[in-house]
Write a protein that holds these residues in place. Structure first.
Motif, short mmCIF file in Angstrom:
data_model
loop_
_atom_site.label_atom_id
_atom_site.label_comp_id
_atom_site.label_asym_id
_atom_site.label_seq_id
_atom_site.Cartn_x
_atom_site.Cartn_y
_atom_site.Cartn_z
N ASN A 139 0.81 -1.23 0.00
CA ASN A 139 0.00 0.00 0.00
C ASN A 139 0.84 1.28 0.00
O ASN A 139 0.38 2.33 -0.39
N ASP A 140 2.08 1.17 0.48
CA ASP A 140 2.92 2.37 0.64
C ASP A 140 4.09 2.32 -0.35
O ASP A 140 5.05 1.55 -0.17
N VAL A 141 4.02 3.13 -1.38
CA VAL A 141 5.05 3.10 -2.44
C VAL A 141 6.42 3.50 -1.89
O VAL A 141 7.44 2.90 -2.23
N ASP A 142 6.42 4.52 -1.00
CA ASP A 142 7.70 5.00 -0.44
C ASP A 142 8.36 3.92 0.41
O ASP A 142 9.58 3.71 0.35
N LEU A 143 7.50 3.27 1.22
CA LEU A 143 8.03 2.19 2.07
C LEU A 143 8.58 1.06 1.21
O LEU A 143 9.65 0.51 1.49
N GLU A 144 7.87 0.76 0.15
CA GLU A 144 8.31 -0.31 -0.75
C GLU A 144 9.66 0.03 -1.36
O GLU A 144 10.57 -0.80 -1.45
N LYS A 145 9.79 1.33 -1.79
CA LYS A 145 11.04 1.78 -2.40
C LYS A 145 12.19 1.71 -1.39
O LYS A 145 13.29 1.25 -1.71
N GLU A 146 11.85 2.16 -0.19
CA GLU A 146 12.86 2.16 0.87
C GLU A 146 13.32 0.73 1.18
O GLU A 146 14.51 0.46 1.35
N PHE A 147 12.36 -0.17 1.25
CA PHE A 147 12.68 -1.57 1.54
C PHE A 147 13.52 -2.20 0.43
O PHE A 147 14.47 -2.94 0.68
N LYS A 148 13.16 -1.86 -0.80
CA LYS A 148 13.88 -2.41 -1.95
C LYS A 148 15.36 -1.96 -1.90
O LYS A 148 16.27 -2.76 -2.10
N GLN A 149 15.50 -0.66 -1.61
CA GLN A 149 16.86 -0.09 -1.52
C GLN A 149 17.66 -0.80 -0.42
O GLN A 149 18.81 -1.17 -0.59
N PHE A 150 16.95 -0.94 0.72
CA PHE A 150 17.62 -1.57 1.87
C PHE A 150 18.05 -2.99 1.53
O PHE A 150 19.20 -3.37 1.75
N SER A 151 17.12 -3.78 1.02
CA SER A 151 17.47 -5.19 0.79
C SER A 151 18.54 -5.34 -0.29
O SER A 151 19.40 -6.22 -0.18
N GLU A 152 18.53 -4.44 -1.29
CA GLU A 152 19.56 -4.51 -2.32
C GLU A 152 20.94 -4.22 -1.73
O GLU A 152 21.92 -4.94 -1.98
N LEU A 153 20.95 -3.14 -0.94
CA LEU A 153 22.21 -2.73 -0.32
C LEU A 153 22.70 -3.79 0.67
O LEU A 153 23.88 -4.16 0.69
N PHE A 167 20.84 -9.04 15.14
CA PHE A 167 20.08 -7.82 14.86
C PHE A 167 20.98 -6.58 14.97
O PHE A 167 20.99 -5.73 14.09
N HIS A 168 21.75 -6.51 16.05
CA HIS A 168 22.65 -5.36 16.23
C HIS A 168 23.72 -5.32 15.15
O HIS A 168 24.05 -4.25 14.62
N ALA A 169 24.23 -6.51 14.81
CA ALA A 169 25.27 -6.57 13.77
C ALA A 169 24.70 -6.10 12.43
O ALA A 169 25.34 -5.31 11.73
N SER A 170 23.49 -6.54 12.12
CA SER A 170 22.87 -6.16 10.84
C SER A 170 22.68 -4.66 10.74
O SER A 170 22.94 -4.06 9.70
N LYS A 171 22.21 -4.09 11.84
CA LYS A 171 22.01 -2.63 11.84
C LYS A 171 23.32 -1.90 11.56
O LYS A 171 23.39 -0.99 10.75
N LYS A 172 24.37 -2.35 12.26
CA LYS A 172 25.68 -1.72 12.09
C LYS A 172 26.18 -1.89 10.66
O LYS A 172 26.68 -0.94 10.06
N VAL A 173 26.04 -3.10 10.15
CA VAL A 173 26.55 -3.39 8.80
C VAL A 173 25.82 -2.50 7.80
O VAL A 173 26.46 -1.87 6.93
N PHE A 174 24.51 -2.41 7.93
CA PHE A 174 23.74 -1.59 6.99
C PHE A 174 24.19 -0.13 7.05
O PHE A 174 24.39 0.51 6.02
N ARG A 175 24.34 0.38 8.26
CA ARG A 175 24.77 1.78 8.41
C ARG A 175 26.15 2.02 7.79
O ARG A 175 26.38 3.02 7.15
N MET A 176 27.02 1.06 8.02
CA MET A 176 28.39 1.20 7.48
C MET A 176 28.40 1.13 5.95
O MET A 176 29.14 1.87 5.31
N ILE A 177 27.55 0.25 5.42
CA ILE A 177 27.51 0.17 3.94
C ILE A 177 26.97 1.48 3.37
O ILE A 177 27.50 2.03 2.41
N LYS A 178 25.94 2.00 4.03
CA LYS A 178 25.31 3.24 3.55
C LYS A 178 26.32 4.39 3.63
O LYS A 178 26.41 5.20 2.71
N LYS A 179 27.08 4.41 4.71
CA LYS A 179 28.09 5.45 4.90
C LYS A 179 29.17 5.33 3.83
O LYS A 179 29.73 6.32 3.36
N ASP A 180 29.43 4.13 3.47
CA ASP A 180 30.49 3.80 2.50
C ASP A 180 30.08 4.18 1.07
O ASP A 180 30.93 4.41 0.21
N GLU A 181 28.78 4.22 0.83
CA GLU A 181 28.25 4.43 -0.53
C GLU A 181 28.65 5.80 -1.09
O GLU A 181 28.64 6.78 -0.40
#
Lengths: 202, 182
Positions: free
Chosen positions: A30-44, B168-182
């Motif tokens: 239902n939430d396009v922004d949330l979907e986009k955000e999730f997609k970005q997150f999971s890809e990264l 869970f804590h490790a995942s959060k840290k990893v995600f933040r570090m990857i984002k910072k790295d981008e």
């Protein structure tokens, strides 16, 4: 954002309950922004998992290399025996030597010593031929023997001369030993023992 | 590989069939290597650990308990060696006057030959190195090796609840570090 990350992680890690999961999936659709955000997150997030190209030949060498090391680390029983044998011999010697040296420890049993000493004529010859020169520690009280000594350079030479002319080996040993003082006798035994002459090792 | 087949291979090996051992190792060697590589961060140490694990398996398979999982047993052996190496490395760093970078592997001898891949791997390694050991351990086993929390618990001896929290804590840290790295 933080709250969403926690939700995303739990969702991807399959840690949400069925109800939570269904609720999240409904929100996503239902939430396009949330979907986009999730997609970005999971890809990264999954980008860390991406496979890399490797030289596969390496994996065909792993096992043979390890096997070589296994072979090398296998116990070499022959080598162990070679190393262990001298140790065993030394230990056996240490165990047995107090008994074999018994005669040396029983310093005052003249009769027994003399008897054993003369059992092996060659041993007696060898012991006497390696003997020491008389010093003040070894006084020769027997006059007849002293005469022989005066003509000889060493005590053993004197002994043999004396033996040749007078006595059997048994007699000479018994006689000579009987002539020695207690201290001289002990010194003689120690000398024989330290030189390992008596046991024929030298 | 099926559990029964693995048990069969072990039994055959214990009866003197070397080929059975080879088959078992060929099935696990990549898992061992990559787990070690992600834990220790370089090829040379990962290679050494993988070989050590193969040697240990060869010598200790007779002590394997047939009611347990071969996979978790192998991971446990690998994990122990990785942790030992990391601890040794920390001690070396602590007692060494050299700077910590000098101790790290330079990366010339590697099975990853592609430059981009190498960089990618390096980036992930740097992030993993920043995680506390407990978090790195569970993150590698869960995220990269796709093991269940129950399996990780069997390997590490830690509670499932604690492992989930660490992941869970490790995942959060990893995600933040990857984002910072981008």
């Amino acid at each position: 954002m933080n709250k969403n990350i926690e939700l995303f992680i739990k969702y991807l890690d399959k840690q949400l309950t069925l109800t939570e999961r269904e609720k999240f999936e409904a929100e996503l659709s239902n939430d396009v922004d949330l979907e986009k955000e999730f997609k970005q997150f999971s890809e990264l997030y999954n980008s860390t998992k991406n496979n890399v190209d490797v030289d596969e030949r390496y994996f065909s060498t792993l096992l043979p290399n390890a096997k070589i090391r296994i072979e090398k680390s296998k116990p070499n029983y022959f080598g162990k025996i070679v190393y262990a044998l001298p140790v065993v011999i030394i230990i056996m010697y240490l165990i047995i030597s107090p008994f074999t040296n018994k005669k040396f420890n029983e310093k005052y049993n003249f009769e027994e010593f003399t008897e054993e000493f003369v059992l092996d004529e060659n041993l007696a010859i060898s012991a006497l031929s390696n003997a020491f020169e008389p010093t003040e520690n070894y006084t020769i009280e027997d006059l007849e023997l002293l005469e022989f000594y005066e003509k000889s350079s060493t005590i053993d030479e004197a002994f043999f001369d004396y033996v040749e002319e007078n006595l059997s080996f048994y007699d000479i040993d018994k006689y000579i030993l009987a002539e020695l003082t207690e201290n001289e006798y002990v010194n003689l035994l120690e000398e024989l023992e330290s030189n390992k002459i008596y046991r024929g090792i030298k | 590989m099926e559990k029964d087949l693995e048990y069969e291979l072990i039994k055959k090996f214990l009866k003197g069939n070397e080929e059975a051992f080879n088959r078992l190792i060929l099935n696990y060697q990549k898992l061992i290597y990559w787990h070690a590589r992600r834990m220790v961060g370089n090829h040379l140490d990962a290679d050494e650990i993988t070989q050590q694990v193969i040697i240990v398996l060869y010598k200790k398979l007779h002590s394997f308990k047939f009611n347990s999982s071969v996979k978790t047993w192998i991971y446990k052996i690998t994990q122990t060696r990785c942790l030992n190496l990391i601890r040794k490395r920390k001690l070396r760093k602590f007692f060494s006057l050299e700077n910590s970078e000098a101790i790290n592997f330079s990366g010339n001898d590697d099975i990853v030959t592609n430059y981009e891949d190498k960089e990618k791997l390096e980036r992930v390694n740097k992030i993993l190195e920043l995680l506390p050991l407990k978090q790195r351990e569970v993150f590698v086993l869960r995220h990269f090796q796709n093991l269940s929390y129950e399996e990780i618990s069997e390997i590490t001896g830690k509670s499932v609840g604690g492992l989930k929290a660490n992941y869970f804590h490790a995942s959060k840290k990893v995600f933040r570090m990857i984002k910072k790295d981008e």
